[in-house]
Design an enzyme around this catalytic site. Structure first.
Site, PDB file in Angstrom:
ATOM      1  N   GLY A   1       0.666  -0.965  -0.302  1.00  0.00           N
ATOM      2  CA  GLY A   1       0.194  -0.086   0.236  1.00  0.00           C
ATOM      3  C   GLY A   1       0.768   1.403   0.086  1.00  0.00           C
ATOM      4  O   GLY A   1       1.722   1.452  -0.313  1.00  0.00           O
ATOM      5  N   SER A   2       0.620   2.026   1.082  1.00  0.00           N
ATOM      6  CA  SER A   2       1.091   3.440   0.759  1.00  0.00           C
ATOM      7  C   SER A   2       2.390   3.313   1.175  1.00  0.00           C
ATOM      8  O   SER A   2       3.148   4.589   0.947  1.00  0.00           O
ATOM      9  CB  SER A   2       0.389   4.690   1.976  1.00  0.00           C
ATOM     10  N   THR A   3       2.839   2.791   2.341  1.00  0.00           N
ATOM     11  CA  THR A   3       4.530   2.835   2.336  1.00  0.00           C
ATOM     12  C   THR A   3       5.080   2.262   1.247  1.00  0.00           C
ATOM     13  O   THR A   3       6.382   2.210   1.509  1.00  0.00           O
ATOM     14  CB  THR A   3       4.406   1.792   3.214  1.00  0.00           C
TER      15      THR A   3
ATOM     16  N   SER B   1      -1.274  11.261   1.419  1.00  0.00           N
ATOM     17  CA  SER B   1      -1.080   9.768   0.795  1.00  0.00           C
ATOM     18  C   SER B   1      -2.439   9.866  -0.253  1.00  0.00           C
ATOM     19  O   SER B   1      -3.077   9.020  -0.848  1.00  0.00           O
ATOM     20  CB  SER B   1      -1.297   8.657   1.675  1.00  0.00           C
TER      21      SER B   1
END
Length: 600
Positions: free
Chosen positions: A326-328, A382
């Protein structure tokens, strides 16, 4: 009267006969001489006979010697060697495992085990049970009698008996009662290091963690040896190998720090309980060389009683389970775009809140647009939509090639068992479907392990090098002197300038969200709230992994911290609310233990 001539001849003849008779009867010497004269040929025959015997004996002895020395020499030497030497396998304890500060994590200790053989009892079972119960205390006579009924011999009654208890049982001198002594692997830190150290089974074979992956190193090189012995069977000391005991004090030292491990586990346990999460994990890595300073999974198990735990807890899911980051993963994509030259630090991209790709609508998690925003603001908000627009600037084949250079579909090479490769769609699928580019831009559509994500984030922290995460520092003696250490490869995948730029952009995320901010320290970070992929495709409803990754200190990046919490329950469950607070506690402990000075 005169004698006639005939009478004189007769008289002389008689005198000669008488004289001969006298000589024969009266002279023994004469008899012996006559005997010798008659046996003269006998000594020659005997001499020849004796000579023949001696020559035959010498020839036979020579022939036998030739047979023994030449013909059968090698065979006889082997037989003699087998009689004079013995192949033994002495008990040599497994090497102890210690942390970076020398704390014992695993070691061998003497264990006393109580067995009974009812068939050999010479006293009634009730009396035997009563005597044993008075010493064991934890078992009643009735319980022992019930155990005696199980079979006739080899009944295990108790393990891990204390030395005093074992001696009391031996003093009873009961027939059919045996106290065996053996060495057992002991883990004094119990659950604290289970995810790293692993455990060995009752056959002393490693089954998880370092105990399994470093089996050969822990069991030492010497498995058996040939030694000479006397006629009484005693081993001759001069037949023992040189340096037999010299390396026995070497221990396997790990990179983990027990002090940090305690702080990390406490913080993670508290958050998992608070959000009633399924599980969680924290990884702390020194990005300069890939040393893992802390690795915690919750829930976990006690390696001293591994047989009491669920099977799924015996593996380390940070290397065995895949998930979509995901966003990481967005900072990694930003680095790829900067490397490709399609964006700059101050590039502005418009976020309308919605973009449609191959008929699929893609929205931000906030369900709103952010307007025209720069790269730092893209990470702060994000924005999925802005990330799609950013990565579309790369040609598909170029983007895919750069993803492959990250080695997503390869193992990190960490020294833990059970590591799996990540999954990246084939180039054909990636080129044909634009939706694959879109989903990859915000960290979905592919899968990797938490350890792989830490490795990639480490490349941002150390100037662009893909280092090998590892737990084994090397072999050290009791004085702490390092005698051997593994060689861990690294590879440059991002330029130092780009990696430092991305870390500084990540700093703006932490500055905006105070959940992970620590006063007087520059910290970069990124939250993530990723949907969990289902076993048959698609995503599971109401199932997500919340995560937070941080890099510190920004002015001289070195440490990477990843917190991942699986399926937290509740309404307000995001990376910023669930994972980030844990990361802050971990970083505070790290700053204190490593003496990291405040940022200027």
């Amino acid at each position: 009267m005169g004698k006639t001539p005939s009478q004189k001849r007769s008289y002389r003849s008689s005198k000669k006969k008488v004289a001969r008779n006298k000589i024969t009867k009266g002279s023994p010497n004469t008899s012996r001489r006559q005997s010798k004269q008659k046996s003269t040929p006998l000594p020659k025959f005997r001499l020849l006979l004796v000579w023949a015997v001696l020559v035959s004996a010498i020839l036979g002895l020579g022939w036998k010697t030739y047979q023994l020395q030449v013909v059968q020499g090698e065979e006889l030497r082997q037989k003699a060697r087998s009689q004079q030497t013995v192949n033994i396998r002495p008990y040599i304890p497994r090497r102890s495992i210690i942390d970076s500060e020398g704390n014992i994590l695993a070691t061998d200790r003497l264990e006393h085990i109580l067995y009974v053989h009812p068939i050999q009892f010479k006293q009634p079972q009730g009396e035997v049970a009563a005597k044993l119960s008075s010493i064991l205390e934890t078992k009643t006579p009735q319980q022992l009698i019930e155990r005696f009924q199980e079979r006739k011999t080899g009944i295990l009654i108790a393990r891990n008996l204390q030395e005093g208890v074992a001696q009391k049982i031996k003093a009873l001198r009961l027939d059919g009662v045996d106290v065996d002594e053996t060495y057992q692997r002991f883990y004094p830190q119990e659950k604290m290091m289970a995810d790293v150290v692993g455990f060995v089974d009752h056959e002393r074979q490693g089954q998880a963690g370092i105990e399994l992956s470093q089996e050969k190193l822990l069991k030492r090189d010497l498995e058996s040896l040939y030694v000479q012995r006397t006629a009484l069977g005693d081993i001759l000391p001069n037949s023992l190998p040189e340096n037999l005991l010299k390396s026995n004090d070497w221990r396997v030292q790990l990179t983990v720090d027990m002090r940090l491990q305690r702080a990390v586990r406490a913080a993670l346990q508290q958050q998992i309980q608070k959000f009633n999460a399924k599980r969680g994990a924290v990884i702390v890595m020194d990005a300069t060389d890939g040393s893992i300073l802390s690795l915690v999974c919750e829930p976990t198990f006690d390696p001293n009683e591994f047989y009491m735990s669920r099977m799924d807890l015996l593996k380390n899911w940070t290397v065995s389970d895949l998930y979509e980051p995901g966003s990481t993963f967005k900072p990694i994509n930003v680095a790829l775009a900067l490397e490709a030259g399609v964006i700059k630090r101050n590039t502005v991209i418009h976020d309308s809140g919605l973009v449609t790709v191959d008929g699929w609508p893609i929205k931000n998690a906030s369900r709103t647009g952010n307007g025209s925003i720069n790269i730092a603001e893209i990470l702060q908000t994000s924005s999925n939509v802005a990330m799609v627009h950013m990565m579309r600037r790369l040609k598909k084949d170029d983007y895919y090639q750069r993803l492959q250079e990250l080695q997503i579909n390869k193992k990190t090479g960490i020294d833990l068992p059970g590591e799996v490769r990540g999954r990246l769609k084939s180039e054909k699928v990636f080129m044909e479907r634009s939706i694959e580019v879109a989903t990859a831009s915000f960290g979905q559509g592919f899968a990797l392990t938490p350890m792989k994500l830490v490795q990639l984030q480490g490349a941002l922290a150390n100037g662009g090098k893909l280092v090998t995460p590892h737990l084994v520092k090397g072999l050290v003696d009791v004085e702490g002197t390092l005698h051997w250490q593994p060689d861990y490869p690294s590879q440059q995948i991002i330029s130092p300038e780009v990696s430092q730029t991305v870390v500084e952009l990540m700093e703006t995320v932490v500055d905006k969200d105070s959940a992970a901010k620590t006063e007087n320290y520059r910290i970069g970070g990124k939250t993530g709230t990723a949907q969990k992929a289902g076993p048959r495709g698609g995503y599971l409803p109401n199932a997500k992994i919340t995560s937070f990754v941080s890099i510190l200190p920004v002015e001289s990046p070195r440490y990477v911290v990843l917190v991942a919490i699986d399926e937290p329950q509740g309404a307000n469950t995001y990376g910023s609310t669930v994972a980030a607070p844990v990361a802050k506690l971990v970083m505070d402990a790290l700053i204190s233990l490593k003496g990291i000075p405040p940022s200027k």
